[in-house]
Write a protein that holds these residues in place. Sequence first.
Motif, PDB file in Angstrom:
ATOM      1  N   TRP A 209       2.480  26.843   1.851  1.00 19.47           N
ATOM      2  CA  TRP A 209       3.369  25.905   2.595  1.00 19.47           C
ATOM      3  C   TRP A 209       3.786  24.792   1.848  1.00 19.47           C
ATOM      4  CZ3 TRP A 209       4.454  27.285   7.823  1.00 19.47           C
ATOM      5  CH2 TRP A 209       3.740  28.193   8.247  1.00 19.47           C
ATOM      6  N   TYR A 210       4.828  24.299   2.250  1.00 16.37           N
ATOM      7  CA  TYR A 210       5.550  23.245   1.614  1.00 16.37           C
ATOM      8  C   TYR A 210       6.266  22.437   2.761  1.00 16.37           C
ATOM      9  CZ  TYR A 210       5.104  25.835  -2.790  1.00 16.37           C
ATOM     10  OH  TYR A 210       4.430  26.594  -4.089  1.00 16.37           O
ATOM     11  N   GLN A 211       6.533  21.195   2.329  1.00 18.38           N
ATOM     12  CA  GLN A 211       7.156  20.359   3.194  1.00 18.38           C
ATOM     13  C   GLN A 211       8.540  19.558   2.335  1.00 18.38           C
ATOM     14  OE1 GLN A 211       6.194  16.264   3.703  1.00 18.38           O
ATOM     15  NE2 GLN A 211       5.809  16.355   5.870  1.00 18.38           N
ATOM     16  N   GLN A 212       9.540  19.638   3.045  1.00 18.28           N
ATOM     17  CA  GLN A 212      10.571  19.304   2.522  1.00 18.28           C
ATOM     18  C   GLN A 212      11.297  18.167   3.174  1.00 18.28           C
ATOM     19  OE1 GLN A 212      14.058  21.863   1.415  1.00 18.28           O
ATOM     20  NE2 GLN A 212      14.357  20.623  -0.427  1.00 18.28           N
ATOM     21  N   THR A 213      11.510  16.879   2.620  1.00 17.28           N
ATOM     22  CA  THR A 213      12.331  15.686   3.202  1.00 17.28           C
ATOM     23  C   THR A 213      13.099  15.292   2.211  1.00 17.28           C
ATOM     24  OG1 THR A 213      10.335  14.290   2.570  1.00 17.28           O
ATOM     25  CG2 THR A 213       9.962  15.291   4.817  1.00 17.28           C
TER      26      THR A 213
ATOM     27  N   GLY B 157      13.498  12.321   1.396  1.00 19.78           N
ATOM     28  CA  GLY B 157      12.867  11.068   0.562  1.00 19.78           C
ATOM     29  C   GLY B 157      11.967  11.708  -0.559  1.00 19.78           C
ATOM     30  N   GLN B 158      11.119  12.827  -0.165  1.00 18.99           N
ATOM     31  CA  GLN B 158      10.055  13.104  -1.135  1.00 18.99           C
ATOM     32  C   GLN B 158      10.448  14.519  -1.694  1.00 18.99           C
ATOM     33  OE1 GLN B 158       7.424  11.191  -1.649  1.00 18.99           O
ATOM     34  NE2 GLN B 158       8.247   9.704  -0.581  1.00 18.99           N
ATOM     35  N   GLY B 159      11.237  15.204  -1.226  1.00 16.02           N
ATOM     36  CA  GLY B 159      11.794  16.489  -1.925  1.00 16.02           C
ATOM     37  C   GLY B 159      10.741  17.426  -1.151  1.00 16.02           C
ATOM     38  N   LEU B 160      10.636  18.610  -1.801  1.00 15.84           N
ATOM     39  CA  LEU B 160       9.801  19.739  -1.678  1.00 15.84           C
ATOM     40  C   LEU B 160       8.232  19.232  -2.254  1.00 15.84           C
ATOM     41  CD1 LEU B 160      11.915  22.934  -2.447  1.00 15.84           C
ATOM     42  CD2 LEU B 160      10.398  22.750  -0.709  1.00 15.84           C
ATOM     43  N   GLN B 161       7.365  19.227  -1.384  1.00 16.75           N
ATOM     44  CA  GLN B 161       6.071  19.192  -1.769  1.00 16.75           C
ATOM     45  C   GLN B 161       5.057  20.242  -1.189  1.00 16.75           C
ATOM     46  OE1 GLN B 161       6.024  14.928  -0.017  1.00 16.75           O
ATOM     47  NE2 GLN B 161       4.890  14.684  -1.938  1.00 16.75           N
ATOM     48  N   PHE B 162       4.204  20.494  -2.112  1.00 15.39           N
ATOM     49  CA  PHE B 162       3.258  21.621  -1.772  1.00 15.39           C
ATOM     50  C   PHE B 162       2.098  21.163  -0.685  1.00 15.39           C
ATOM     51  CE2 PHE B 162       0.508  25.076  -2.630  1.00 15.39           C
ATOM     52  CZ  PHE B 162      -0.823  24.589  -2.638  1.00 15.39           C
TER      53      PHE B 162
ATOM     54  N   LEU C 184      11.492  19.876   6.864  1.00 17.70           N
ATOM     55  CA  LEU C 184      11.864  21.163   7.026  1.00 17.70           C
ATOM     56  C   LEU C 184      10.522  21.814   6.308  1.00 17.70           C
ATOM     57  CD1 LEU C 184      13.674  23.804   7.062  1.00 17.70           C
ATOM     58  CD2 LEU C 184      14.143  23.496   4.814  1.00 17.70           C
ATOM     59  N   TYR C 185       9.841  22.740   7.014  1.00 18.32           N
ATOM     60  CA  TYR C 185       8.539  23.397   6.806  1.00 18.32           C
ATOM     61  C   TYR C 185       8.684  24.790   6.176  1.00 18.32           C
ATOM     62  CZ  TYR C 185       6.459  19.163   8.254  1.00 18.32           C
ATOM     63  OH  TYR C 185       5.943  17.955   8.467  1.00 18.32           O
ATOM     64  N   LEU C 186       8.340  25.097   4.670  1.00 16.00           N
ATOM     65  CA  LEU C 186       8.960  26.365   4.200  1.00 16.00           C
ATOM     66  C   LEU C 186       7.453  27.024   3.797  1.00 16.00           C
ATOM     67  CD1 LEU C 186      11.335  24.877   1.839  1.00 16.00           C
ATOM     68  CD2 LEU C 186      11.782  26.716   3.343  1.00 16.00           C
ATOM     69  N   CYS C 187       7.466  28.259   4.029  1.00 14.46           N
ATOM     70  CA  CYS C 187       6.376  28.945   3.584  1.00 14.46           C
ATOM     71  C   CYS C 187       6.905  30.045   2.503  1.00 14.46           C
ATOM     72  CB  CYS C 187       5.395  29.924   4.885  1.00 14.46           C
ATOM     73  SG  CYS C 187       5.969  31.154   5.143  1.00 14.46           S
ATOM     74  N   ALA C 188       5.986  30.422   1.814  1.00  7.87           N
ATOM     75  CA  ALA C 188       6.244  31.272   0.671  1.00  7.87           C
ATOM     76  C   ALA C 188       5.025  32.397   0.401  1.00  7.87           C
ATOM     77  CB  ALA C 188       6.519  30.724  -0.725  1.00  7.87           C
ATOM     78  N   SER C 189       5.649  33.483   0.264  1.00  5.73           N
ATOM     79  CA  SER C 189       4.458  34.442  -0.143  1.00  5.73           C
ATOM     80  C   SER C 189       4.591  35.051  -1.567  1.00  5.73           C
ATOM     81  CB  SER C 189       4.419  35.563   1.083  1.00  5.73           C
ATOM     82  OG  SER C 189       5.647  36.630   0.816  1.00  5.73           O
TER      83      SER C 189
END
Lengths: 111, 114
Positions: free
Chosen positions: B34-38, B40-45, B88-93
Amino acid sequence: DAKTTQPPSMDCAEGRAANLPCNHSTISGNEYVYWYRQIHSQGPQYIIHGLKNNETNEMASLIITEDRKSSTLILPHATLRDTAVYYCIVSRPNAGNMLTFGGGTRLMVKP
Amino acid sequence: KAGVTQTPRYLIKTRGQQVTLSCSPISGHRSVSWYQQTPGQGLQFLFEYFSETQRNKGNFPGRFSGRQFSNSRSEMNVSTLELGDSALYLCASSFGGSTLETQYFGPGTRLLVL
């Protein structure tokens, strides 16, 4: 983690090659270089990765310098749909699947 | 092969509420990150789950939690929402090896906290 440095933005003319540089001077011998891109508000998309040798796939080519301190992603014939933020990422070995994103390069392909 | 799916795609909550987001990985993939994207902080794990166990964790407060089910589907929960959780909350598999693998991202869930 090896950090990466990318220019914040670049322009490219449609149909021309886009060459996106990445500096990773502290990369370790067993770390891979990965490239992802993110088209506006979509999830990131894998492009290509490599360790030492140059790599090519249907999307792009990856050129890694001999000392592995930098690399270049090449989109051979950029189209408007290639407008995106491109992220160069260096992997952490044996760290599972944790991607550390930097600021990336915003590529604008112009007609 | 179906891609990574995330539900819901959009969500509006108010401060203090909690939220649960869902992610269904590509069939056969056992790792979900899971990642959070804002802006200000960009993409964060945030965290990674593999075989129902949290394998990696980013630098986020305990209000952020997750879990993975036996079918590899994953949920993340944010309690006591704050305005700054709008993202934006992203998930990756991926298949789930111990070294970094190609990850496939879903379209994300856009959360707005009012």
